[in-house]
Design a protein around this motif. Structure first.
Motif, PDB file in Angstrom:
ATOM      1  N   ALA A  88       0.807  -1.328  -0.045  1.00 45.87           N
ATOM      2  CA  ALA A  88       0.181  -0.034   0.210  1.00 45.87           C
ATOM      3  C   ALA A  88       0.835   1.310   0.008  1.00 45.87           C
ATOM      4  O   ALA A  88       0.319   2.214   0.355  1.00 45.87           O
ATOM      5  N   HIS A  89       2.255   1.280  -0.328  1.00 43.16           N
ATOM      6  CA  HIS A  89       2.852   2.398  -0.417  1.00 43.16           C
ATOM      7  C   HIS A  89       2.269   3.203  -1.964  1.00 43.16           C
ATOM      8  O   HIS A  89       1.960   2.618  -2.808  1.00 43.16           O
ATOM      9  N   PRO A  90       2.611   4.681  -1.384  1.00 41.60           N
ATOM     10  CA  PRO A  90       2.152   5.312  -2.610  1.00 41.60           C
ATOM     11  C   PRO A  90       2.754   4.867  -3.825  1.00 41.60           C
ATOM     12  O   PRO A  90       2.013   5.240  -4.781  1.00 41.60           O
ATOM     13  N   GLU A  91       3.968   4.438  -4.050  1.00 37.36           N
ATOM     14  CA  GLU A  91       4.639   3.915  -5.367  1.00 37.36           C
ATOM     15  C   GLU A  91       3.758   2.691  -5.836  1.00 37.36           C
ATOM     16  O   GLU A  91       3.682   2.519  -6.926  1.00 37.36           O
ATOM     17  N   ASP A  92       3.245   1.848  -4.860  1.00 40.84           N
ATOM     18  CA  ASP A  92       2.387   0.849  -5.466  1.00 40.84           C
ATOM     19  C   ASP A  92       1.142   1.081  -5.984  1.00 40.84           C
ATOM     20  O   ASP A  92       0.745   0.805  -6.925  1.00 40.84           O
ATOM     21  N   VAL A  93       0.544   2.255  -5.532  1.00 43.25           N
ATOM     22  CA  VAL A  93      -0.723   2.668  -6.119  1.00 43.25           C
ATOM     23  C   VAL A  93      -0.523   3.423  -7.256  1.00 43.25           C
ATOM     24  O   VAL A  93      -1.173   3.268  -8.139  1.00 43.25           O
ATOM     25  N   ALA A  94       0.578   4.223  -7.515  1.00 47.08           N
ATOM     26  CA  ALA A  94       0.869   4.807  -8.608  1.00 47.08           C
ATOM     27  C   ALA A  94       1.339   3.956  -9.714  1.00 47.08           C
ATOM     28  O   ALA A  94       0.803   3.918 -10.833  1.00 47.08           O
ATOM     29  N   HIS A  95       1.786   2.801  -9.443  1.00 47.38           N
ATOM     30  CA  HIS A  95       2.411   1.628 -10.372  1.00 47.38           C
ATOM     31  C   HIS A  95       1.197   1.212 -10.975  1.00 47.38           C
ATOM     32  O   HIS A  95       1.003   0.859 -11.924  1.00 47.38           O
ATOM     33  N   MET A  96       0.002   0.612 -10.056  1.00 49.79           N
ATOM     34  CA  MET A  96      -1.128  -0.033 -10.541  1.00 49.79           C
ATOM     35  C   MET A  96      -1.752   1.111 -11.540  1.00 49.79           C
ATOM     36  O   MET A  96      -2.218   0.579 -12.346  1.00 49.79           O
ATOM     37  N   LYS A  97      -1.796   2.125 -11.130  1.00 49.79           N
ATOM     38  CA  LYS A  97      -2.800   3.181 -12.088  1.00 49.79           C
ATOM     39  C   LYS A  97      -1.868   3.533 -13.380  1.00 49.79           C
ATOM     40  O   LYS A  97      -2.438   3.298 -14.293  1.00 49.79           O
ATOM     41  N   ARG A  98      -0.548   3.405 -13.329  1.00 47.13           N
ATOM     42  CA  ARG A  98       0.091   3.568 -14.592  1.00 47.13           C
ATOM     43  C   ARG A  98       0.055   2.465 -15.322  1.00 47.13           C
ATOM     44  O   ARG A  98      -0.027   2.235 -16.761  1.00 47.13           O
ATOM     45  N   THR A  99       0.025   1.230 -14.925  1.00 45.47           N
ATOM     46  CA  THR A  99      -0.277   0.138 -15.504  1.00 45.47           C
ATOM     47  C   THR A  99      -1.596  -0.071 -16.176  1.00 45.47           C
ATOM     48  O   THR A  99      -1.615  -0.506 -17.477  1.00 45.47           O
ATOM     49  N   ALA A 100      -2.628   0.133 -15.238  1.00 45.62           N
ATOM     50  CA  ALA A 100      -3.820   0.025 -15.898  1.00 45.62           C
ATOM     51  C   ALA A 100      -4.006   1.113 -17.172  1.00 45.62           C
ATOM     52  O   ALA A 100      -4.828   0.823 -18.154  1.00 45.62           O
ATOM     53  N   ASP A 101      -3.421   2.423 -16.692  1.00 48.35           N
ATOM     54  CA  ASP A 101      -3.717   3.470 -18.031  1.00 48.35           C
ATOM     55  C   ASP A 101      -3.187   3.029 -19.153  1.00 48.35           C
ATOM     56  O   ASP A 101      -3.546   2.844 -20.276  1.00 48.35           O
ATOM     57  N   ARG A 102      -1.864   2.140 -19.105  1.00 48.23           N
ATOM     58  CA  ARG A 102      -1.199   1.799 -20.351  1.00 48.23           C
ATOM     59  C   ARG A 102      -2.124   0.668 -20.928  1.00 48.23           C
ATOM     60  O   ARG A 102      -2.193   0.620 -22.271  1.00 48.23           O
ATOM     61  N   GLN A 106      -6.755   2.166   4.674  1.00 47.20           N
ATOM     62  CA  GLN A 106      -7.977   2.451   3.998  1.00 47.20           C
ATOM     63  C   GLN A 106      -8.100   4.063   3.225  1.00 47.20           C
ATOM     64  O   GLN A 106      -8.030   4.228   2.112  1.00 47.20           O
ATOM     65  N   MET A 107      -7.867   4.796   4.355  1.00 46.14           N
ATOM     66  CA  MET A 107      -8.140   6.291   3.906  1.00 46.14           C
ATOM     67  C   MET A 107      -6.767   6.832   3.081  1.00 46.14           C
ATOM     68  O   MET A 107      -7.011   7.950   2.283  1.00 46.14           O
ATOM     69  N   ALA A 108      -5.637   6.502   3.548  1.00 40.89           N
ATOM     70  CA  ALA A 108      -4.431   6.965   2.639  1.00 40.89           C
ATOM     71  C   ALA A 108      -4.403   6.673   1.361  1.00 40.89           C
ATOM     72  O   ALA A 108      -4.212   7.388   0.722  1.00 40.89           O
ATOM     73  N   VAL A 109      -4.902   5.409   0.789  1.00 41.04           N
ATOM     74  CA  VAL A 109      -4.960   5.212  -0.200  1.00 41.04           C
ATOM     75  C   VAL A 109      -6.173   5.789  -0.953  1.00 41.04           C
ATOM     76  O   VAL A 109      -6.097   6.169  -2.082  1.00 41.04           O
ATOM     77  N   ALA A 110      -7.267   5.800  -0.330  1.00 41.11           N
ATOM     78  CA  ALA A 110      -8.364   6.603  -0.928  1.00 41.11           C
ATOM     79  C   ALA A 110      -8.017   7.998  -1.423  1.00 41.11           C
ATOM     80  O   ALA A 110      -8.358   8.444  -2.305  1.00 41.11           O
ATOM     81  N   ALA A 111      -7.275   8.649  -0.523  1.00 40.27           N
ATOM     82  CA  ALA A 111      -7.158   9.846  -0.554  1.00 40.27           C
ATOM     83  C   ALA A 111      -6.111  10.120  -1.995  1.00 40.27           C
ATOM     84  O   ALA A 111      -6.183  11.088  -2.598  1.00 40.27           O
ATOM     85  N   GLN A 112      -4.971   9.368  -1.965  1.00 42.90           N
ATOM     86  CA  GLN A 112      -4.176   9.467  -3.103  1.00 42.90           C
ATOM     87  C   GLN A 112      -4.826   9.019  -4.449  1.00 42.90           C
ATOM     88  O   GLN A 112      -4.822   9.802  -5.362  1.00 42.90           O
TER      89      GLN A 112
END
Length: 311
Positions: free
Chosen positions: A209-223, A240-246
């Motif tokens: 649940a590191h911010p880089e993990d969230v960003a990586h999943m988003k980048r991959t899905a976008d691609r 829960q809320m930290a990931v939701a906020a990001q």
């Protein structure tokens, strides 16, 4: 950058199959509790209600369709929220058992796990020592040697069954490989846009649940999916809320609920699902974002409508 005043879907996972009754007195177990908590969550702003069923006597997860029939008609009558049934059930169940409610009841949305994985719940034994029911400790202990089975054949079977019923899916992706599995089914034409991708963070056996993990999943899905998908996130436990906020700040939708976390803040149990929905709504409003209505979500996800179900 996300568009201003866009509509954000709040999904609420009301009870799930991970937490056990001894972990919180506020976890809904009986049909009456599930109805009351679900309606309060919808009133607080939940757009989609993600639903599991439990044995009312001992709180054990069950995928008996009649257990879902004990609350679904009442929810359909009392709220316009989108009702989303699990095909994940519990990792301890067979695929045939897990998919029965969605196959028979033909909901607007059903969840679908996009890959086999280790599913480690046993660390919760370090925090919870006393249990009301014998099955609870075993449920957690057995996850040391548990593979949550979701093979390509399993996924294809659930997809074809749901597609025939007009059911759309919440594609639960616990790691990067699950996004590629989903892309495989998109390429085969079994998944069509717009589809909901629920990226899951912080569960032992999946991505962190590191911010880089969230960003990586988003980048991959976008691609992989471009503009064809609707992105949502859930962070397990304290994430829960930290990931939701990001995710909300980056254009995503969010999922909360007692399935994913029992807590409202450090050391403070959520007394209801509505508590977490209200907190999520405050988060979105602080970012000048609007909460999507159920009809907004039906438009965004191309759903068949609440009248076209079998309950």
């Amino acid at each position: 950058m996300p568009k201003p005043n866009r509509k954000v879907i709040i999904s609420c996972a009301v009870t799930g199959a991970i937490h056990t009754p001894s972990m919180s007195p506020h976890l809904p177990v009986t049909p009456e509790q599930i109805i009351t908590d679900s309606l309060a969550a919808a009133e607080a702003g939940a757009t989609i209600l993600h639903l599991h069923a439990r044995d009312p006597e001992n709180g054990r997860p069950t995928q008996e369709p009649d257990a879902f029939r004990a609350f679904l008609p009442q929810l359909k009558q009392a709220t316009g929220a989108v009702l989303n049934l699990t095909t994940g059930g519990s990792p301890h169940m067979s695929v045939e058992e897990r998919m029965r409610p969605a196959a028979e009841l033909k909901p607007e949305v059903a969840s679908l796990n996009m890959g086999s994985m280790n599913f480690g719940l046993y660390p919760m034994l370090n925090r919870f020592k006393e249990f009301q029911h014998d099955w609870e400790r075993q449920h957690l202990e057995n996850s040391r040697d548990l593979v949550f089975k979701n093979t390509f054949a399993d996924i294809e079977h659930i997809l074809k069954t749901g597609n025939a019923n007009g059911t759309r899916f919440e594609f639960e992706c616990y790691d990067t490989s699950h996004l590629y599995n989903l892309a495989h089914f998109v390429d085969r034409g079994l998944v069509k846009a717009p589809f909901l991708v629920q990226t899951v963070f912080g569960l032992l056996g999946g991505i962190g649940a590191h911010p880089e993990d969230v960003a990586h999943m988003k980048r991959t899905a976008d691609r992989l999916f471009g503009d064809d998908y609707v992105w949502s996130v859930l962070g397990a436990g304290r994430n829960q809320m930290a990931v939701a906020a990001q995710a909300a700040a980056q254009g995503g939708n969010i999922r909360v609920g007692l399935e994913d976390s029992l807590w409202l803040s450090p050391g403070k149990l959520a007394q209801s699902n509505a508590d977490q929905v209200r907190k999520a709504r405050e988060l979105l409003e602080g970012l000048s974002l609007d909460v999507a209505t159920p009809d907004d979500a039906r438009d965004m996800l191309g759903l068949k409508g609440g009248d076209n179900v079998a309950f």
